[in-house]
Scaffold this motif. Sequence first.
Motif, mmCIF file in Angstrom:
data_model
loop_
_atom_site.group_PDB
_atom_site.id
_atom_site.type_symbol
_atom_site.label_atom_id
_atom_site.label_comp_id
_atom_site.label_asym_id
_atom_site.label_seq_id
_atom_site.Cartn_x
_atom_site.Cartn_y
_atom_site.Cartn_z
ATOM 1 N N ALA A 15 0.831 -1.203 0.000
ATOM 2 C CA ALA A 15 0.000 0.000 0.000
ATOM 3 C C ALA A 15 0.864 1.250 0.000
ATOM 4 C CB ALA A 15 -0.906 0.006 1.224
ATOM 5 N N THR A 16 0.347 2.297 -0.637
ATOM 6 C CA THR A 16 0.986 3.605 -0.599
ATOM 7 C C THR A 16 -0.102 4.668 -0.559
ATOM 8 O OG1 THR A 16 2.652 5.032 -1.612
ATOM 9 C CG2 THR A 16 1.169 3.870 -3.106
ATOM 10 N N THR A 17 0.192 5.787 0.098
ATOM 11 C CA THR A 17 -0.769 6.875 0.203
ATOM 12 C C THR A 17 -0.246 8.079 -0.569
ATOM 13 O OG1 THR A 17 -1.475 6.100 2.366
ATOM 14 C CG2 THR A 17 -2.038 8.363 1.799
ATOM 15 N N ILE A 18 -1.131 8.638 -1.404
ATOM 16 C CA ILE A 18 -0.809 9.813 -2.204
ATOM 17 C C ILE A 18 -1.955 10.803 -2.054
ATOM 18 C CG2 ILE A 18 -0.312 10.679 -4.512
ATOM 19 C CD1 ILE A 18 0.484 7.726 -5.207
ATOM 20 N N GLU A 19 -1.675 11.956 -1.428
ATOM 21 C CA GLU A 19 -2.672 13.015 -1.259
ATOM 22 C C GLU A 19 -3.988 12.497 -0.688
ATOM 23 O OE1 GLU A 19 -3.087 15.444 -4.737
ATOM 24 O OE2 GLU A 19 -0.921 15.559 -5.023
ATOM 25 N N GLU A 20 -3.935 11.871 0.474
ATOM 26 C CA GLU A 20 -5.093 11.368 1.207
ATOM 27 C C GLU A 20 -5.827 10.214 0.525
ATOM 28 O OE1 GLU A 20 -7.539 14.794 2.105
ATOM 29 O OE2 GLU A 20 -6.273 15.294 3.807
ATOM 30 N N GLN A 21 -5.241 9.635 -0.494
ATOM 31 C CA GLN A 21 -5.824 8.465 -1.132
ATOM 32 C C GLN A 21 -4.811 7.328 -1.085
ATOM 33 O OE1 GLN A 21 -7.420 9.286 -4.995
ATOM 34 N NE2 GLN A 21 -8.775 10.879 -4.237
ATOM 35 N N THR A 22 -5.314 6.127 -0.891
ATOM 36 C CA THR A 22 -4.442 4.969 -0.764
ATOM 37 C C THR A 22 -4.608 4.060 -1.972
ATOM 38 O OG1 THR A 22 -4.612 5.067 1.637
ATOM 39 C CG2 THR A 22 -3.859 2.989 0.704
ATOM 40 N N ALA A 23 -3.474 3.606 -2.495
ATOM 41 C CA ALA A 23 -3.470 2.620 -3.570
ATOM 42 C C ALA A 23 -2.973 1.309 -2.975
ATOM 43 C CB ALA A 23 -2.556 3.077 -4.703
ATOM 44 N N LEU A 24 -3.702 0.240 -3.235
ATOM 45 C CA LEU A 24 -3.346 -1.085 -2.737
ATOM 46 C C LEU A 24 -3.050 -1.999 -3.914
ATOM 47 C CD1 LEU A 24 -6.335 -1.594 -0.252
ATOM 48 C CD2 LEU A 24 -4.059 -0.712 0.292
ATOM 49 N N MET A 25 -2.060 -2.856 -3.754
ATOM 50 C CA MET A 25 -1.799 -3.889 -4.738
ATOM 51 C C MET A 25 -1.815 -5.221 -4.018
ATOM 52 S SD MET A 25 1.295 -4.714 -7.373
ATOM 53 C CE MET A 25 2.240 -5.762 -6.286
ATOM 54 N N SER A 26 -2.648 -6.117 -4.486
ATOM 55 C CA SER A 26 -2.733 -7.444 -3.913
ATOM 56 C C SER A 26 -1.669 -8.329 -4.544
ATOM 57 C CB SER A 26 -4.115 -8.048 -4.155
ATOM 58 O OG SER A 26 -4.119 -9.402 -3.786
ATOM 59 N N ILE A 27 -0.769 -8.837 -3.705
ATOM 60 C CA ILE A 27 0.262 -9.749 -4.187
ATOM 61 C C ILE A 27 -0.383 -11.069 -4.621
ATOM 62 C CG2 ILE A 27 2.312 -11.059 -3.508
ATOM 63 C CD1 ILE A 27 2.900 -8.677 -1.573
ATOM 64 N N ALA A 28 -1.414 -11.484 -3.889
ATOM 65 C CA ALA A 28 -2.073 -12.766 -4.157
ATOM 66 C C ALA A 28 -2.763 -12.795 -5.515
ATOM 67 C CB ALA A 28 -3.074 -13.087 -3.049
ATOM 68 N N ASN A 29 -3.489 -11.725 -5.862
ATOM 69 C CA ASN A 29 -4.236 -11.764 -7.117
ATOM 70 C C ASN A 29 -3.752 -10.756 -8.164
ATOM 71 O OD1 ASN A 29 -5.391 -9.315 -6.360
ATOM 72 N ND2 ASN A 29 -7.270 -10.242 -5.588
ATOM 73 N N GLY A 30 -2.705 -9.987 -7.841
ATOM 74 C CA GLY A 30 -2.122 -9.068 -8.806
ATOM 75 C C GLY A 30 -3.007 -7.897 -9.182
ATOM 76 N N ALA A 31 -4.032 -7.607 -8.398
ATOM 77 C CA ALA A 31 -4.961 -6.526 -8.709
ATOM 78 C C ALA A 31 -4.613 -5.262 -7.920
ATOM 79 C CB ALA A 31 -6.388 -6.952 -8.397
ATOM 80 N N GLU A 83 -14.371 -9.454 0.746
ATOM 81 C CA GLU A 83 -14.689 -10.229 -0.457
ATOM 82 C C GLU A 83 -13.532 -10.244 -1.447
ATOM 83 O OE1 GLU A 83 -18.317 -8.420 -1.813
ATOM 84 O OE2 GLU A 83 -19.486 -9.336 -0.189
ATOM 85 N N SER A 84 -12.683 -9.201 -1.406
ATOM 86 C CA SER A 84 -11.526 -9.120 -2.299
ATOM 87 C C SER A 84 -10.244 -9.635 -1.635
ATOM 88 C CB SER A 84 -11.326 -7.667 -2.743
ATOM 89 O OG SER A 84 -12.432 -7.215 -3.475
ATOM 90 N N ASP A 85 -10.403 -10.261 -0.462
ATOM 91 C CA ASP A 85 -9.263 -10.796 0.305
ATOM 92 C C ASP A 85 -8.246 -9.721 0.676
ATOM 93 O OD1 ASP A 85 -10.209 -13.439 0.336
ATOM 94 O OD2 ASP A 85 -9.373 -13.802 -1.654
ATOM 95 N N LEU A 86 -8.743 -8.521 0.982
ATOM 96 C CA LEU A 86 -7.875 -7.417 1.380
ATOM 97 C C LEU A 86 -7.911 -7.181 2.873
ATOM 98 C CD1 LEU A 86 -8.860 -4.882 -1.437
ATOM 99 C CD2 LEU A 86 -7.003 -6.567 -1.441
ATOM 100 N N LEU A 87 -8.691 -7.995 3.568
ATOM 101 C CA LEU A 87 -8.946 -7.792 4.983
ATOM 102 C C LEU A 87 -8.639 -9.074 5.754
ATOM 103 C CD1 LEU A 87 -10.281 -5.542 6.747
ATOM 104 C CD2 LEU A 87 -12.425 -6.731 6.432
ATOM 105 N N SER A 88 -8.009 -8.902 6.886
ATOM 106 C CA SER A 88 -7.784 -10.009 7.807
ATOM 107 C C SER A 88 -8.883 -9.951 8.869
ATOM 108 C CB SER A 88 -6.404 -9.851 8.454
ATOM 109 O OG SER A 88 -6.258 -10.728 9.529
ATOM 110 N N VAL A 89 -9.650 -11.026 9.021
ATOM 111 C CA VAL A 89 -10.736 -11.066 9.999
ATOM 112 C C VAL A 89 -10.391 -12.129 11.033
ATOM 113 C CG1 VAL A 89 -13.202 -11.418 10.363
ATOM 114 C CG2 VAL A 89 -12.395 -10.408 8.208
ATOM 115 N N GLN A 90 -10.422 -11.719 12.299
ATOM 116 C CA GLN A 90 -10.090 -12.646 13.380
ATOM 117 C C GLN A 90 -11.339 -13.118 14.089
ATOM 118 O OE1 GLN A 90 -7.248 -10.674 15.898
ATOM 119 N NE2 GLN A 90 -5.881 -10.250 14.199
#
Length: 90
Positions: A15-31, A83-90
Motif C-alpha cells: 500500500a501507498t498513500t498519495i494526497e489522502e488516497q491509498t493505492a493497494l496492490m494485492s500480491i495474491a491476485n495481482g490486482a 470479499e476481495s481478500d484485502l482484509l484479515s478477519v479474526q
Amino acid sequence: LNLQSIVGQSPELVATTIEEQTALMSIANGAYYGLDKIGSRVWEIIAQPRAISAVVDQLLTEFEVDRPTCEQHVMGFLQKLAESDLLSVQ
C-alpha cells in the motif's frame, strides 16, 4: 462481519498513500485497488487489528456523520475488502 468482528489489513498487500488516497496492490491476485479519503482513513485505522465498532467510534470523532450511517458505510466498505481478500478477519 459484525460490529464485534476484529479486522486488520491483509499482510498480502502493498500500500501507498498519495494526497489522502491509498493505492493497494494485492500480491495474491495481482490486482490494484484505490481508496478515497475516508476509505484511506479506515485503512489507516485498521493497521492494527481492532473491532469494527472501534473503527466506527474513531470515525465519529473525525467526521460529521451519525452512528447508523457510519456503521452502514463502514460495514459495507469492510465487506467489500473482505470479499476481495484485502482484509484479515479474526
